[in-house]
Scaffold this active site. Structure first.
Site, PDB file in Angstrom:
ATOM      1  N   HIS A  47      -2.699   0.905   6.760  1.00 34.91           N
ATOM      2  CA  HIS A  47      -3.018   0.920   5.328  1.00 34.91           C
ATOM      3  C   HIS A  47      -3.202   2.357   4.871  1.00 34.91           C
ATOM      4  O   HIS A  47      -3.720   3.200   5.606  1.00 34.91           O
ATOM      5  CB  HIS A  47      -4.295   0.117   5.051  1.00 34.91           C
ATOM      6  CG  HIS A  47      -4.579  -0.065   3.584  1.00 34.91           C
ATOM      7  ND1 HIS A  47      -3.890  -0.977   2.815  1.00 34.91           N
ATOM      8  CD2 HIS A  47      -5.460   0.546   2.754  1.00 34.91           C
ATOM      9  CE1 HIS A  47      -4.345  -0.914   1.565  1.00 34.91           C
ATOM     10  NE2 HIS A  47      -5.293   0.016   1.504  1.00 34.91           N
TER      11      HIS A  47
ATOM     12  N   HIS B 265      -5.758   2.122  -4.349  1.00 29.72           N
ATOM     13  CA  HIS B 265      -4.752   1.618  -3.417  1.00 29.72           C
ATOM     14  C   HIS B 265      -4.310   0.225  -3.839  1.00 29.72           C
ATOM     15  O   HIS B 265      -4.922  -0.405  -4.702  1.00 29.72           O
ATOM     16  CB  HIS B 265      -5.305   1.569  -1.988  1.00 29.72           C
ATOM     17  CG  HIS B 265      -6.599   0.813  -1.847  1.00 29.72           C
ATOM     18  ND1 HIS B 265      -7.040   0.287  -0.651  1.00 29.72           N
ATOM     19  CD2 HIS B 265      -7.570   0.489  -2.741  1.00 29.72           C
ATOM     20  CE1 HIS B 265      -8.207  -0.306  -0.814  1.00 29.72           C
ATOM     21  NE2 HIS B 265      -8.549  -0.193  -2.073  1.00 29.72           N
TER      22      HIS B 265
ATOM     23  N   CYS C  83       0.808  -1.218   0.000  1.00 26.59           N
ATOM     24  CA  CYS C  83       0.000   0.000   0.000  1.00 26.59           C
ATOM     25  C   CYS C  83       0.841   1.268   0.000  1.00 26.59           C
ATOM     26  O   CYS C  83       0.629   2.182  -0.806  1.00 26.59           O
ATOM     27  CB  CYS C  83      -0.981  -0.007   1.170  1.00 26.59           C
ATOM     28  SG  CYS C  83      -0.225   0.042   2.817  1.00 26.59           S
TER      29      CYS C  83
END
Length: 310
Positions: A107, A119, A56
């Site tokens: 994240h 993402h 991420c």
């Protein structure tokens, strides 16, 4: 590659770090979404920072690096950058942070407007999701940071840019739309609306189609048990779905295109489509592997596949 459906509004970015502010090169909201979207389909790899695989924060770092902006390496350290932004004041390019581990920030994604974010997520790689997804992301949202901002003189123009930067699902096909169209083309029974996916409830309008194509192994979800019905799908990804849906096989020599390495996972499926006359590519030797699939393209592919069945 510039998208014609995005306005060319130029504005200056300023980079915020925990200690100072730097000036980045001129960029627009369309530059952010365009740069991020070119990585669609890149697989998730823990610790990955290249196009062979991205985690991420590796993804956000790469996108912003392409724009001339340096981010810290991890999601937690990126959360220390920039200035906090209220959820109702998000702009394209803001970093969104989530708690997926139960231990704080774990994240990060990039806001692309209209409640969407892009993402790199486990099991799916670089893809789009709803920021307020009630089944997962919505409840794990921590906050947002703005590490780059537009010139205040362009504020109103940027608002229009943000609106146009969102994915237009009247033009591009979502995964649910692909399932629906294939179910119709194959005359599948869609009366059973119970799916195995945690993000597709029986009340969802495309639940029957998703359940039908899933039962036949035509189209499946990700490794976390989700189908991600509202996410867009790339031309490479749909090639695999179409091959499975219509039982297509290679005809004659393997067909190759210029925009993918020889070991690309979708080469086999794209070649099968081409060898059956379902696609000729884009006319310049490329197929557009990582481009989002348009609804019109989906309809053309399905119509040609149906002709082969007659």
């Amino acid at each position: 590659m510039k998208k014609k459906w995005l306005l060319p509004i130029f504005a200056s970015f300023m980079l915020f770090t925990t200690t100072h502010i730097d000036t980045a090169e001129a960029a627009t909201a369309s530059d952010v979404t365009e740069t991020a979207s070119k990585y669609l389909g890149i697989p998730y790899v823990y610790g990955g920072t290249t196009t062979k695989g991205l985690d991420c924060s590796g993804f956000t770092s790469k996108v912003f690096s392409d724009l001339g902006i340096k981010l810290n390496r991890t999601s937690s350290s990126q959360y220390e950058q920039g200035t906090a932004v209220a959820k109702d004041d998000l702009q394209v390019g803001d970093l969104l942070f989530f708690n997926t581990s139960g231990k704080g920030v774990s994240h990060v994604s990039i806001y692309t407007g209209d409640g969407k974010m892009i993402h790199s997520q486990t099991g799916k790689g670089v893809s789009y999701s709803d920021v307020n997804d009630p089944y997962y992301w919505g409840s794990r949202y921590i906050g947002a940071k703005r590490v780059a901002t537009f010139d205040s003189e362009q504020a109103e123009a940027v608002k229009e840019e943000v609106k146009k930067a969102a994915i237009d699902f009247t033009v591009y096909a979502s995964r649910a739309e692909v399932a629906e169209q294939i179910a119709k083309a194959l005359n599948l029974d869609t009366s059973d609306k119970n799916t195995k996916f945690t993000d597709v409830k029986p009340t969802y309008e495309h639940a029957g189609a998703i359940a039908a194509v899933s039962k036949l192994g035509i189209f499946d979800g990700d490794g976390s048990g989700k189908f991600n019905p509202s996410s867009p799908i790339t031309r490479a990804q749909v090639s695999k779905v179409l091959v499975h849906a219509f039982g297509l096989e290679q005809q004659g020599d393997v067909v190759s295109f210029t925009d993918a390495p020889s070991n690309h996972w979708a080469n086999e499926f794209v070649s099968i489509l081409a060898s059956n006359g379902i696609t000729e590519g884009k006319g310049n030797g490329s197929f557009g592997y990582d481009e989002m699939l348009k609804i019109s393209q989906l309809q053309t592919f399905i119509e040609r596949a149906q002709q082969l069945q007659k």
